[in-house]
Design a protein around this motif. Structure first.
Motif, mmCIF file in Angstrom:
data_model
loop_
_atom_site.group_PDB
_atom_site.id
_atom_site.type_symbol
_atom_site.label_atom_id
_atom_site.label_comp_id
_atom_site.label_asym_id
_atom_site.label_seq_id
_atom_site.Cartn_x
_atom_site.Cartn_y
_atom_site.Cartn_z
ATOM 1 N N LEU A 59 0.848 -1.188 0.000
ATOM 2 C CA LEU A 59 0.000 0.000 0.000
ATOM 3 C C LEU A 59 0.884 1.238 0.000
ATOM 4 O O LEU A 59 1.905 1.275 0.689
ATOM 5 N N ARG A 60 0.482 2.243 -0.763
ATOM 6 C CA ARG A 60 1.235 3.491 -0.830
ATOM 7 C C ARG A 60 1.265 4.164 0.539
ATOM 8 O O ARG A 60 0.398 3.931 1.371
ATOM 9 N N ASN A 61 2.271 5.016 0.733
ATOM 10 C CA ASN A 61 2.387 5.716 2.016
ATOM 11 C C ASN A 61 1.121 6.480 2.364
ATOM 12 O O ASN A 61 0.721 6.546 3.528
ATOM 13 N N ILE A 62 0.462 7.057 1.348
ATOM 14 C CA ILE A 62 -0.765 7.824 1.593
ATOM 15 C C ILE A 62 -1.890 6.932 2.101
ATOM 16 O O ILE A 62 -2.838 7.390 2.744
ATOM 17 N N ASP A 63 -1.810 5.622 1.813
ATOM 18 C CA ASP A 63 -2.854 4.678 2.212
ATOM 19 C C ASP A 63 -2.499 3.901 3.482
ATOM 20 O O ASP A 63 -3.308 3.104 3.957
ATOM 21 N N ARG A 64 -1.302 4.124 4.002
ATOM 22 C CA ARG A 64 -0.893 3.438 5.225
ATOM 23 C C ARG A 64 -1.488 4.144 6.451
ATOM 24 O O ARG A 64 -1.671 5.355 6.453
ATOM 25 N N LYS A 65 -1.768 3.357 7.489
ATOM 26 C CA LYS A 65 -2.390 3.892 8.699
ATOM 27 C C LYS A 65 -1.617 3.435 9.928
ATOM 28 O O LYS A 65 -0.916 2.421 9.906
ATOM 29 N N ASN A 66 -1.785 4.195 11.003
ATOM 30 C CA ASN A 66 -1.231 3.774 12.291
ATOM 31 C C ASN A 66 -2.026 2.589 12.821
ATOM 32 O O ASN A 66 -3.256 2.647 12.903
ATOM 33 N N GLY A 67 -1.314 1.551 13.189
ATOM 34 C CA GLY A 67 -1.992 0.348 13.667
ATOM 35 C C GLY A 67 -2.184 0.331 15.162
ATOM 36 O O GLY A 67 -1.980 -0.715 15.802
ATOM 37 N N THR A 68 -2.570 1.452 15.747
ATOM 38 C CA THR A 68 -2.791 1.522 17.185
ATOM 39 C C THR A 68 -3.812 0.468 17.607
ATOM 40 O O THR A 68 -4.890 0.361 17.010
ATOM 41 N N TRP A 69 -3.464 -0.299 18.636
ATOM 42 C CA TRP A 69 -4.331 -1.382 19.082
ATOM 43 C C TRP A 69 -5.724 -0.844 19.426
ATOM 44 O O TRP A 69 -5.876 0.164 20.117
ATOM 45 N N GLY A 70 -6.742 -1.558 18.953
ATOM 46 C CA GLY A 70 -8.121 -1.217 19.290
ATOM 47 C C GLY A 70 -8.675 -0.032 18.563
ATOM 48 O O GLY A 70 -9.785 0.429 18.866
ATOM 49 N N ASP A 71 -7.924 0.505 17.564
ATOM 50 C CA ASP A 71 -8.321 1.729 16.899
ATOM 51 C C ASP A 71 -8.820 1.450 15.487
ATOM 52 O O ASP A 71 -8.722 0.324 14.975
ATOM 53 N N LEU A 72 -9.295 2.496 14.810
ATOM 54 C CA LEU A 72 -9.886 2.354 13.491
ATOM 55 C C LEU A 72 -8.843 2.246 12.384
ATOM 56 O O LEU A 72 -9.152 1.796 11.277
ATOM 57 N N GLY A 73 -7.603 2.626 12.664
ATOM 58 C CA GLY A 73 -6.588 2.684 11.624
ATOM 59 C C GLY A 73 -6.415 1.397 10.851
ATOM 60 O O GLY A 73 -6.323 1.399 9.620
ATOM 61 N N ILE A 74 -6.385 0.263 11.556
ATOM 62 C CA ILE A 74 -6.134 -1.006 10.895
ATOM 63 C C ILE A 74 -7.311 -1.406 10.000
ATOM 64 O O ILE A 74 -7.145 -2.105 9.000
#
Length: 316
Positions: A59-74
């Motif tokens: 996935l492109r950098n613009i499409d990457r998210k923080n994978g904070t546990w329990g969060d919406l990013g993933i």
């Protein structure tokens, strides 16, 4: 009969060598991989070990998210991978795994099984409230979740001012914390009672799934037509176990929904959960290979011999 196309979404944040091994075990002529590396991690460590190719996409950098546990990013990362798969006009099925998963059967057996069941949605779903979850899971969807940091479990949950629970002695301290962090929009959220969207019923279940491409198309269309549904889950605890599950139950026939085929052990009485499998767990995994295609989780920095045993006794 032609082989069903398999599109793996792999969510990873550590152990590039382990991810490489997973991809090697799953590689076949009809398979492609779509890799999301946590935005907080150096992606180049993975790209040096696993270069992009005609079968492997990051996935492109613009499409990457923080994978904070329990969060919406993933969940957003998973959605972005779905979009990439559809943009490439892929067919067949989509399989969501983590970089710490591993197959329990050979690629040939995976393919044969999916050829026979390619119209089935393998995703675990239970109606909420569910007695197996803390407070039936109602706290996840009725309270607002605010992160205190990116650390696992470092968050607070708060009810709105319309809930009796709001008027407890720890509430002023929590509001003061939000104030100090400049989270004024979050404080204002507490003026409104949090309710699950009316047009969809809440379901929960394991994050890991195997879904037909037709279901992926339906999920993305629903999210496009109902943008407030995604924004609602910005404040849900563990939305990876609710957001997609609820959409699938709304849009798909019940007879075409079956439990996840990724085995995870949440029931061992001692130690961290879910269980990180080690050499001594091989017989457990061997028995589960009769009913599951994959298992999680593994960590080669702790024990790589368990993967050697799986290779030798289950994947050959």
């Amino acid at each position: 009969m032609s082989k069903v196309e398999i599109n793996y979404i792999l969510l990873a944040h550590k152990n590039p060598d382990q991810l490489q091994r997973l991809i090697e075990r799953l590689t076949a002529r009809y398979v492609k991989f779509y890799i999301h590396i946590d935005k907080q991690v150096d992606i180049n460590k993975f790209k040096r070990k696993i270069p992009e190719s005609d079968e492997i996409f990051y996935l492109r950098n613009i499409d990457r998210k923080n994978g904070t546990w329990g969060d919406l990013g993933i969940v957003k990362a998973t959605i972005n991978a779905m979009k990439l798969i559809l943009n490439q006009k892929r067919n067949g099925v989509c399989i969501l795994l983590s970089g710490q998963d591993y197959p329990l059967v050979s690629t040939a057996k995976i393919s044969d099984f999916l050829n026979e069941h390619q119209k089935i949605n393998f995703i675990s779903t239970v109606s909420l409230p569910f007695k197996g979850w803390h407070k039936g899971g109602k706290d996840r969807i009725e309270k607002y979740k605010f992160n205190k940091s990116f650390k696992r479990g470092h968050f607070i949950q708060m009810p709105s001012i319309w809930e009796k629970e709001f008027y407890q002695k720890d509430t002023p301290g929590r509001i003061n914390f939000l104030r100090k962090k400049g989270k004024f929009k979050e404080i204002l959220k507490l003026l409104k009672k949090r309710r699950f969207p009316k047009d969809i019923k809440p379901y929960g279940g394991s994050q890991w799934f195997i879904l037909p491409i037709s279901t992926i198309e339906s999920i993305l269309l629903y999210l496009q037509q109902n943008p407030k549904y995604l924004s609602y889950h910005q404040f849900t605890l563990l939305p990876d176990e609710i957001l997609i599950q609820s959409i699938v139950r709304k849009l798909e026939e019940e007879g075409k929904i079956r439990p996840s085929l990724t085995y995870v052990n949440w029931t061992r009485p001692h130690g961290d959960l879910p269980v990180t499998f080690k050499t001594e767990d091989f017989e457990e995994l061997k028995s589960k290979s009769k009913n599951f295609l994959f298992a999680r989780k593994f960590d080669t920095s702790q024990d790589h011999n368990i993967l050697d045993l799986i290779d030798e006794h289950l994947l050959r």
